[in-house]
Structure formats: structure tokens, C-alpha cells
Motif scaffolding. Structure first.
Motif, PDB file in Angstrom:
ATOM      1  N   GLU A   1      24.391  25.034  37.260  1.00 33.66           N
ATOM      2  CA  GLU A   1      25.750  24.678  36.850  1.00 33.66           C
ATOM      3  C   GLU A   1      26.519  24.016  37.990  1.00 33.66           C
ATOM      4  OE1 GLU A   1      26.948  28.109  33.634  1.00 33.66           O
ATOM      5  OE2 GLU A   1      26.821  28.711  35.739  1.00 33.66           O
ATOM      6  N   ILE A   2      26.335  24.553  39.184  1.00 35.88           N
ATOM      7  CA  ILE A   2      26.988  23.965  40.365  1.00 35.88           C
ATOM      8  C   ILE A   2      26.458  22.556  40.594  1.00 35.88           C
ATOM      9  CG2 ILE A   2      27.330  24.150  42.865  1.00 35.88           C
ATOM     10  CD1 ILE A   2      27.074  27.221  42.491  1.00 35.88           C
ATOM     11  N   LYS A   3      25.124  22.403  40.510  1.00 36.65           N
ATOM     12  CA  LYS A   3      24.512  21.091  40.718  1.00 36.65           C
ATOM     13  C   LYS A   3      25.044  20.081  39.704  1.00 36.65           C
ATOM     14  CE  LYS A   3      20.102  18.716  41.159  1.00 36.65           C
ATOM     15  NZ  LYS A   3      18.639  18.892  41.274  1.00 36.65           N
ATOM     16  N   THR A   4      25.115  20.471  38.428  1.00 34.28           N
ATOM     17  CA  THR A   4      25.622  19.573  37.388  1.00 34.28           C
ATOM     18  C   THR A   4      27.065  19.180  37.682  1.00 34.28           C
ATOM     19  OG1 THR A   4      24.140  20.507  35.727  1.00 34.28           O
ATOM     20  CG2 THR A   4      26.100  19.361  34.913  1.00 34.28           C
ATOM     21  N   GLU A   5      27.883  20.130  38.083  1.00 41.67           N
ATOM     22  CA  GLU A   5      29.287  19.847  38.399  1.00 41.67           C
ATOM     23  C   GLU A   5      29.394  18.842  39.553  1.00 41.67           C
ATOM     24  OE1 GLU A   5      33.476  19.856  38.709  1.00 41.67           O
ATOM     25  OE2 GLU A   5      32.182  20.433  37.043  1.00 41.67           O
ATOM     26  N   ILE A   6      28.650  19.080  40.606  1.00 44.26           N
ATOM     27  CA  ILE A   6      28.741  18.224  41.798  1.00 44.26           C
ATOM     28  C   ILE A   6      28.154  16.836  41.536  1.00 44.26           C
ATOM     29  CG2 ILE A   6      27.992  17.951  44.207  1.00 44.26           C
ATOM     30  CD1 ILE A   6      30.173  20.134  43.792  1.00 44.26           C
ATOM     31  N   THR A   7      27.026  16.776  40.850  1.00 45.64           N
ATOM     32  CA  THR A   7      26.362  15.474  40.662  1.00 45.64           C
ATOM     33  C   THR A   7      26.976  14.631  39.555  1.00 45.64           C
ATOM     34  OG1 THR A   7      24.673  16.484  39.243  1.00 45.64           O
ATOM     35  CG2 THR A   7      24.157  16.278  41.604  1.00 45.64           C
ATOM     36  N   THR A   8      27.539  15.277  38.522  1.00 52.18           N
ATOM     37  CA  THR A   8      28.121  14.486  37.427  1.00 52.18           C
ATOM     38  C   THR A   8      29.632  14.296  37.584  1.00 52.18           C
ATOM     39  OG1 THR A   8      28.490  16.399  35.975  1.00 52.18           O
ATOM     40  CG2 THR A   8      26.356  15.250  35.793  1.00 52.18           C
ATOM     41  N   ASP A   9      30.294  15.193  38.320  1.00 50.02           N
ATOM     42  CA  ASP A   9      31.739  15.118  38.583  1.00 50.02           C
ATOM     43  C   ASP A   9      32.524  14.788  37.299  1.00 50.02           C
ATOM     44  OD1 ASP A   9      34.152  15.173  39.899  1.00 50.02           O
ATOM     45  OD2 ASP A   9      33.780  13.384  41.104  1.00 50.02           O
ATOM     46  N   PRO A  10      32.420  15.656  36.277  1.00 47.76           N
ATOM     47  CA  PRO A  10      33.011  15.346  34.978  1.00 47.76           C
ATOM     48  C   PRO A  10      34.536  15.176  34.983  1.00 47.76           C
ATOM     49  CG  PRO A  10      32.288  17.627  35.043  1.00 47.76           C
ATOM     50  CD  PRO A  10      31.784  16.971  36.293  1.00 47.76           C
ATOM     51  N   THR A  11      35.222  15.753  35.942  1.00 49.86           N
ATOM     52  CA  THR A  11      36.684  15.623  35.974  1.00 49.86           C
ATOM     53  C   THR A  11      37.169  14.645  37.042  1.00 49.86           C
ATOM     54  OG1 THR A  11      36.902  17.547  37.427  1.00 49.86           O
ATOM     55  CG2 THR A  11      37.065  17.942  35.050  1.00 49.86           C
ATOM     56  N   GLY A  12      36.212  13.975  37.708  1.00 50.04           N
ATOM     57  CA  GLY A  12      36.575  12.943  38.685  1.00 50.04           C
ATOM     58  C   GLY A  12      37.241  13.461  39.944  1.00 50.04           C
ATOM     59  N   LEU A  13      36.772  14.576  40.461  1.00 46.67           N
ATOM     60  CA  LEU A  13      37.352  15.107  41.702  1.00 46.67           C
ATOM     61  C   LEU A  13      36.919  14.327  42.934  1.00 46.67           C
ATOM     62  CD1 LEU A  13      37.219  18.979  41.131  1.00 46.67           C
ATOM     63  CD2 LEU A  13      39.191  17.467  41.004  1.00 46.67           C
ATOM     64  N   GLY A  14      35.831  13.580  42.838  1.00 42.69           N
ATOM     65  CA  GLY A  14      35.394  12.752  43.960  1.00 42.69           C
ATOM     66  C   GLY A  14      34.386  13.407  44.879  1.00 42.69           C
ATOM     67  N   TYR A  15      33.448  14.141  44.318  1.00 38.79           N
ATOM     68  CA  TYR A  15      32.421  14.812  45.118  1.00 38.79           C
ATOM     69  C   TYR A  15      31.460  13.836  45.796  1.00 38.79           C
ATOM     70  CZ  TYR A  15      33.570  18.876  42.101  1.00 38.79           C
ATOM     71  OH  TYR A  15      34.186  19.889  41.404  1.00 38.79           O
ATOM     72  N   ALA A  16      31.176  12.705  45.166  1.00 39.71           N
ATOM     73  CA  ALA A  16      30.140  11.775  45.635  1.00 39.71           C
ATOM     74  C   ALA A  16      30.398  11.326  47.069  1.00 39.71           C
ATOM     75  CB  ALA A  16      30.072  10.557  44.719  1.00 39.71           C
ATOM     76  N   GLY A  17      29.319  11.371  47.869  1.00 39.68           N
ATOM     77  CA  GLY A  17      29.379  10.887  49.244  1.00 39.68           C
ATOM     78  C   GLY A  17      30.063  11.828  50.215  1.00 39.68           C
ATOM     79  N   LYS A  18      30.509  12.977  49.743  1.00 40.35           N
ATOM     80  CA  LYS A  18      31.199  13.932  50.618  1.00 40.35           C
ATOM     81  C   LYS A  18      30.228  15.008  51.090  1.00 40.35           C
ATOM     82  CE  LYS A  18      35.892  13.083  49.406  1.00 40.35           C
ATOM     83  NZ  LYS A  18      35.757  11.960  48.579  1.00 40.35           N
ATOM     84  N   SER A  19      30.552  15.616  52.197  1.00 39.06           N
ATOM     85  CA  SER A  19      29.744  16.718  52.721  1.00 39.06           C
ATOM     86  C   SER A  19      29.901  17.942  51.825  1.00 39.06           C
ATOM     87  CB  SER A  19      30.214  17.082  54.130  1.00 39.06           C
ATOM     88  OG  SER A  19      31.497  17.690  54.063  1.00 39.06           O
ATOM     89  N   PRO A  20      28.960  18.884  51.888  1.00 38.85           N
ATOM     90  CA  PRO A  20      29.103  20.113  51.107  1.00 38.85           C
ATOM     91  C   PRO A  20      30.424  20.849  51.407  1.00 38.85           C
ATOM     92  CG  PRO A  20      26.852  19.926  51.869  1.00 38.85           C
ATOM     93  CD  PRO A  20      27.642  18.822  52.541  1.00 38.85           C
ATOM     94  N   GLY A  21      30.879  20.789  52.649  1.00 38.37           N
ATOM     95  CA  GLY A  21      32.155  21.419  53.000  1.00 38.37           C
ATOM     96  C   GLY A  21      33.318  20.762  52.285  1.00 38.37           C
ATOM     97  N   ALA A  22      33.322  19.440  52.252  1.00 35.44           N
ATOM     98  CA  ALA A  22      34.387  18.709  51.554  1.00 35.44           C
ATOM     99  C   ALA A  22      34.290  18.934  50.045  1.00 35.44           C
ATOM    100  CB  ALA A  22      34.299  17.222  51.877  1.00 35.44           C
TER     101      ALA A  22
END
Length: 160
Positions: free
Chosen positions: A5-26
Motif C-alpha cells: 500500500e505504501i509502495k502504491t501510494e508513493i509510486t502512483t501519487d494519486p493525490t499529487g503530493l509530489g513524491y517523485a524524485g524526492k528522497s524517502p525522508g522528503a
């Protein structure tokens, strides 16, 4: 909460929070940042302070103690509300608490005085509901209020 579930949230970013290209901390900061409208739990002590300051508690207790009142539900709510330890969490998202709030609102108890307008009753109920705050995080939206996702968990989830 599952790693998938975490992986799907981070990789698909359904709400557009901007996870792509960021470090795990960010990414952890983004998913845990409280920016989404929602109700946070608060304590019974905080709720009793608010209810006392606004006259809601004393009106409810007086009505519940009035022998001419036949409303056993109100009496039960008042006794239960006063008997719970101050530091116990009161979660307005739970069905029984939500039902209690809806019931008290239907009786007009959130109004400033007896006979207060519906608008006052509505406004005070809404104020009560957000005593704990009116913002939650994406993690809390997905997995419940109080949930946080550590950067190490994100690293593990994305690498699987």
C-alpha cells in the motif's frame, strides 16, 4: 498498513503530493504533513473544558438531572461523559461518539443559551468537532488518525 500500500501510494501519487524524485525522508514528510481537511481526536478533559466554557455541559447535566425529563439517553450521555478520565481520547470520527454529538446537536445543546438559533447551534457543534484540529495527513487519511510513515518504511516498501 501494508508495504504494498505504501509502495502504491508513493509510486502512483494519486493525490499529487509530489513524491517523485524526492528522497524517502522528503516523501515521509509529504505523506505525514497535516494538510488535508479532517477531524483529529481530542481528550475528554479538553472537551469538558470547552463544554463548560460555552455553557453546554451545565445545561446538559441540569437537564439530565431534572426529574421531569424522561430522556434516559441524555442522562446516560452526561454520566458517561463526566465519568471518563480526562486524558482519554475522544474521537469524533467514531460512530458512537458521532451519534452522541448528533443527538446533542438535535436537542440544541451546542447553542449559546436555551432557544439559541440553529446557526449558533450548528457553529458551536462544528467548533466542538475540531477541538483536536481540522487537518490530517495523507497517511492518516489512508490508515487512520495518528499514523505516521517513517522514511525507512518507505525505503523498504519502494525497494520490494
Amino acid at each position: 498498513m501494508e508495504l504494498s500500500e505504501i509502495k502504491t501510494e508513493i509510486t502512483t501519487d494519486p493525490t499529487g503530493l509530489g513524491y517523485a524524485g524526492k528522497s524517502p525522508g522528503a516523501q515521509s514528510h509529504l505523506i505525514n504533513d497535516q494538510t488535508i481537511a479532517g477531524m483529529r481526536p481530542f481528550t475528554y478533559g479538553g472537551a469538558r473544558r470547552w463544554a463548560s466554557a460555552n455553557g453546554v455541559l451545565i445545561r446538559a447535566v441540569r437537564r439530565a438531572e431534572d426529574e421531569s425529563e424522561t430522556d434516559e439517553v441524555l442522562s446516560s450521555i452526561c454520566r458517561g461523559f463526566l465519568d471518563v478520565p480526562r486524558d482519554t481520547e475522544l474521537d469524533p470520527n467514531q460512530a458512537d461518539i458521532s451519534g452522541m454529538i448528533t443527538y446533542l446537536h438535535s436537542l440544541g445543546f451546542f447553542g449559546a443559551t436555551y432557544g439559541a438559533s440553529d446557526a449558533t447551534n450548528d457553529a458551536r457543534r462544528d467548533e466542538f468537532l475540531i477541538l483536536g484540529g481540522n487537518k490530517i495527513s495523507r497517511a492518516e487519511q489512508l490508515w487512520g488518525v495518528g499514523t505516521q510513515v517513517a522514511h525507512t518504511l518507505i525505503t523498504e516498501a519502494v525497494s520490494t
